[in-house]
Design a protein around this motif. Sequence first.
Motif, PDB file in Angstrom:
ATOM      1  N   THR A  19     -10.357  14.482 -20.769  1.00 20.07           N
ATOM      2  CA  THR A  19      -9.876  13.098 -20.693  1.00 20.07           C
ATOM      3  C   THR A  19      -8.871  13.028 -19.548  1.00 20.07           C
ATOM      4  O   THR A  19      -7.665  13.056 -19.755  1.00 20.07           O
ATOM      5  N   PRO A  20      -9.380  12.949 -18.322  1.00 19.29           N
ATOM      6  CA  PRO A  20      -8.491  13.000 -17.158  1.00 19.29           C
ATOM      7  C   PRO A  20      -7.571  11.788 -17.069  1.00 19.29           C
ATOM      8  O   PRO A  20      -7.861  10.714 -17.600  1.00 19.29           O
ATOM      9  N   ILE A  21      -6.466  11.991 -16.392  1.00 17.39           N
ATOM     10  CA  ILE A  21      -5.515  10.915 -16.152  1.00 17.39           C
ATOM     11  C   ILE A  21      -5.509  10.594 -14.666  1.00 17.39           C
ATOM     12  O   ILE A  21      -5.379  11.480 -13.825  1.00 17.39           O
ATOM     13  N   ILE A  22      -5.654   9.325 -14.359  1.00 18.75           N
ATOM     14  CA  ILE A  22      -5.543   8.827 -12.995  1.00 18.75           C
ATOM     15  C   ILE A  22      -4.170   8.166 -12.914  1.00 18.75           C
ATOM     16  O   ILE A  22      -3.900   7.199 -13.618  1.00 18.75           O
ATOM     17  N   ASP A  23      -3.311   8.715 -12.075  1.00 16.56           N
ATOM     18  CA  ASP A  23      -1.901   8.312 -12.056  1.00 16.56           C
ATOM     19  C   ASP A  23      -1.524   7.721 -10.703  1.00 16.56           C
ATOM     20  O   ASP A  23      -1.675   8.365  -9.678  1.00 16.56           O
ATOM     21  N   VAL A  24      -1.052   6.478 -10.714  1.00 18.46           N
ATOM     22  CA  VAL A  24      -0.598   5.827  -9.483  1.00 18.46           C
ATOM     23  C   VAL A  24       0.908   5.544  -9.531  1.00 18.46           C
ATOM     24  O   VAL A  24       1.423   4.773  -8.725  1.00 18.46           O
ATOM     25  N   SER A  25       1.608   6.194 -10.454  1.00 19.18           N
ATOM     26  CA  SER A  25       3.036   5.904 -10.655  1.00 19.18           C
ATOM     27  C   SER A  25       3.917   6.322  -9.479  1.00 19.18           C
ATOM     28  O   SER A  25       5.045   5.841  -9.358  1.00 19.18           O
ATOM     29  N   ALA A  26       3.427   7.176  -8.595  1.00 17.84           N
ATOM     30  CA  ALA A  26       4.213   7.583  -7.426  1.00 17.84           C
ATOM     31  C   ALA A  26       4.056   6.602  -6.261  1.00 17.84           C
ATOM     32  O   ALA A  26       4.650   6.797  -5.207  1.00 17.84           O
ATOM     33  N   SER A  27       3.291   5.549  -6.463  1.00 23.11           N
ATOM     34  CA  SER A  27       3.127   4.538  -5.417  1.00 23.11           C
ATOM     35  C   SER A  27       4.464   3.859  -5.146  1.00 23.11           C
ATOM     36  O   SER A  27       5.298   3.716  -6.041  1.00 23.11           O
ATOM     37  N   THR A  28       4.654   3.433  -3.914  1.00 25.99           N
ATOM     38  CA  THR A  28       5.926   2.818  -3.534  1.00 25.99           C
ATOM     39  C   THR A  28       5.697   1.420  -2.965  1.00 25.99           C
ATOM     40  O   THR A  28       4.587   1.055  -2.598  1.00 25.99           O
ATOM     41  N   GLY A  29       6.795   0.663  -2.905  1.00 24.32           N
ATOM     42  CA  GLY A  29       6.738  -0.661  -2.302  1.00 24.32           C
ATOM     43  C   GLY A  29       6.803  -1.798  -3.303  1.00 24.32           C
ATOM     44  O   GLY A  29       6.654  -2.961  -2.931  1.00 24.32           O
ATOM     45  N   SER A  30       7.042  -1.495  -4.575  1.00 23.97           N
ATOM     46  CA  SER A  30       7.101  -2.559  -5.588  1.00 23.97           C
ATOM     47  C   SER A  30       8.454  -3.273  -5.593  1.00 23.97           C
ATOM     48  O   SER A  30       8.633  -4.235  -6.332  1.00 23.97           O
ATOM     49  N   LEU A  31       9.392  -2.781  -4.782  1.00 21.23           N
ATOM     50  CA  LEU A  31      10.728  -3.359  -4.681  1.00 21.23           C
ATOM     51  C   LEU A  31      11.454  -3.346  -6.025  1.00 21.23           C
ATOM     52  O   LEU A  31      12.201  -4.259  -6.356  1.00 21.23           O
ATOM     53  N   GLY A  32      11.194  -2.298  -6.815  1.00 18.09           N
ATOM     54  CA  GLY A  32      11.883  -2.135  -8.090  1.00 18.09           C
ATOM     55  C   GLY A  32      11.346  -2.988  -9.218  1.00 18.09           C
ATOM     56  O   GLY A  32      11.918  -3.014 -10.301  1.00 18.09           O
ATOM     57  N   ARG A  33      10.269  -3.680  -8.992  1.00 17.12           N
ATOM     58  CA  ARG A  33       9.676  -4.546 -10.012  1.00 17.12           C
ATOM     59  C   ARG A  33       8.310  -4.011 -10.419  1.00 17.12           C
ATOM     60  O   ARG A  33       7.756  -3.137  -9.771  1.00 17.12           O
ATOM     61  N   THR A  34       7.776  -4.573 -11.488  1.00 13.18           N
ATOM     62  CA  THR A  34       6.416  -4.194 -11.862  1.00 13.18           C
ATOM     63  C   THR A  34       5.448  -4.784 -10.845  1.00 13.18           C
ATOM     64  O   THR A  34       5.739  -5.795 -10.201  1.00 13.18           O
ATOM     65  N   TRP A  35       4.310  -4.145 -10.709  1.00 17.41           N
ATOM     66  CA  TRP A  35       3.295  -4.640  -9.787  1.00 17.41           C
ATOM     67  C   TRP A  35       2.758  -5.966 -10.314  1.00 17.41           C
ATOM     68  O   TRP A  35       2.500  -6.109 -11.504  1.00 17.41           O
ATOM     69  N   GLN A  36       2.584  -6.934  -9.436  1.00 15.17           N
ATOM     70  CA  GLN A  36       2.044  -8.227  -9.838  1.00 15.17           C
ATOM     71  C   GLN A  36       0.589  -8.065 -10.281  1.00 15.17           C
ATOM     72  O   GLN A  36       0.152  -8.684 -11.238  1.00 15.17           O
ATOM     73  N   SER A  37      -0.143  -7.234  -9.563  1.00 11.60           N
ATOM     74  CA  SER A  37      -1.530  -6.979  -9.950  1.00 11.60           C
ATOM     75  C   SER A  37      -1.953  -5.594  -9.495  1.00 11.60           C
ATOM     76  O   SER A  37      -1.400  -5.039  -8.552  1.00 11.60           O
ATOM     77  N   THR A  38      -2.916  -5.069 -10.220  1.00 16.29           N
ATOM     78  CA  THR A  38      -3.546  -3.802  -9.860  1.00 16.29           C
ATOM     79  C   THR A  38      -5.047  -4.023  -9.887  1.00 16.29           C
ATOM     80  O   THR A  38      -5.562  -4.747 -10.738  1.00 16.29           O
ATOM     81  N   ASN A  39      -5.730  -3.417  -8.946  1.00 13.93           N
ATOM     82  CA  ASN A  39      -7.179  -3.572  -8.881  1.00 13.93           C
ATOM     83  C   ASN A  39      -7.805  -2.209  -8.618  1.00 13.93           C
ATOM     84  O   ASN A  39      -7.619  -1.641  -7.546  1.00 13.93           O
ATOM     85  N   PHE A  40      -8.515  -1.700  -9.609  1.00 11.41           N
ATOM     86  CA  PHE A  40      -9.234  -0.439  -9.491  1.00 11.41           C
ATOM     87  C   PHE A  40     -10.686  -0.758  -9.162  1.00 11.41           C
ATOM     88  O   PHE A  40     -11.282  -1.654  -9.763  1.00 11.41           O
ATOM     89  N   THR A  41     -11.247  -0.012  -8.219  1.00 10.41           N
ATOM     90  CA  THR A  41     -12.663  -0.109  -7.908  1.00 10.41           C
ATOM     91  C   THR A  41     -13.280   1.265  -8.086  1.00 10.41           C
ATOM     92  O   THR A  41     -12.769   2.252  -7.541  1.00 10.41           O
ATOM     93  N   VAL A  42     -14.351   1.337  -8.862  1.00 12.14           N
ATOM     94  CA  VAL A  42     -15.008   2.605  -9.145  1.00 12.14           C
ATOM     95  C   VAL A  42     -16.434   2.557  -8.618  1.00 12.14           C
ATOM     96  O   VAL A  42     -17.185   1.625  -8.919  1.00 12.14           O
ATOM     97  N   THR A  43     -16.794   3.551  -7.830  1.00  7.02           N
ATOM     98  CA  THR A  43     -18.180   3.737  -7.425  1.00  7.02           C
ATOM     99  C   THR A  43     -18.584   5.140  -7.844  1.00  7.02           C
ATOM    100  O   THR A  43     -17.742   6.034  -7.950  1.00  7.02           O
ATOM    101  N   SER A  44     -19.863   5.315  -8.109  1.00  6.31           N
ATOM    102  CA  SER A  44     -20.321   6.609  -8.600  1.00  6.31           C
ATOM    103  C   SER A  44     -21.815   6.754  -8.373  1.00  6.31           C
ATOM    104  O   SER A  44     -22.536   5.764  -8.231  1.00  6.31           O
ATOM    105  N   THR A  45     -22.249   7.999  -8.409  1.00  3.21           N
ATOM    106  CA  THR A  45     -23.686   8.276  -8.394  1.00  3.21           C
ATOM    107  C   THR A  45     -24.290   7.941  -9.756  1.00  3.21           C
ATOM    108  O   THR A  45     -25.500   7.857  -9.881  1.00  3.21           O
TER     109      THR A  45
END
Length: 93
Positions: A19-45
């Motif tokens: 059960t892998p974890i995909i972690d984006v918590s080290a992302s920067t630039g939120s100016l100390g606030r929660t992200w207004q939106s997040t958009n994940f795109t998944v492509t696969s075979t």
Amino acid sequence: PVRPIVSIFGPASVSYCSTPIIDVSASTGSLGRTWQSTNFTVTSTATASAATLQTFFRNTYKLNPPTAVPEGSLVVGAYYDITVKLCTFMGER
């Protein structure tokens, strides 16, 4: 304006029952606030699995702490590409 810098961490490969974890918590630039939106795109075979993961990220996934990908969501031998877009409260992407 400050543009987000997305840092995504996750395993390069996983075993069948993991059960892998995909972690984006080290992302920067939120100016100390929660992200207004997040958009994940998944492509696969494995198209059906990609659609399942896309639904998971849209409806279930939490950024903090990051939610683990449910067991059985990944197909053995398939390749996955996950991209993430984050948007600040100022609308910067």
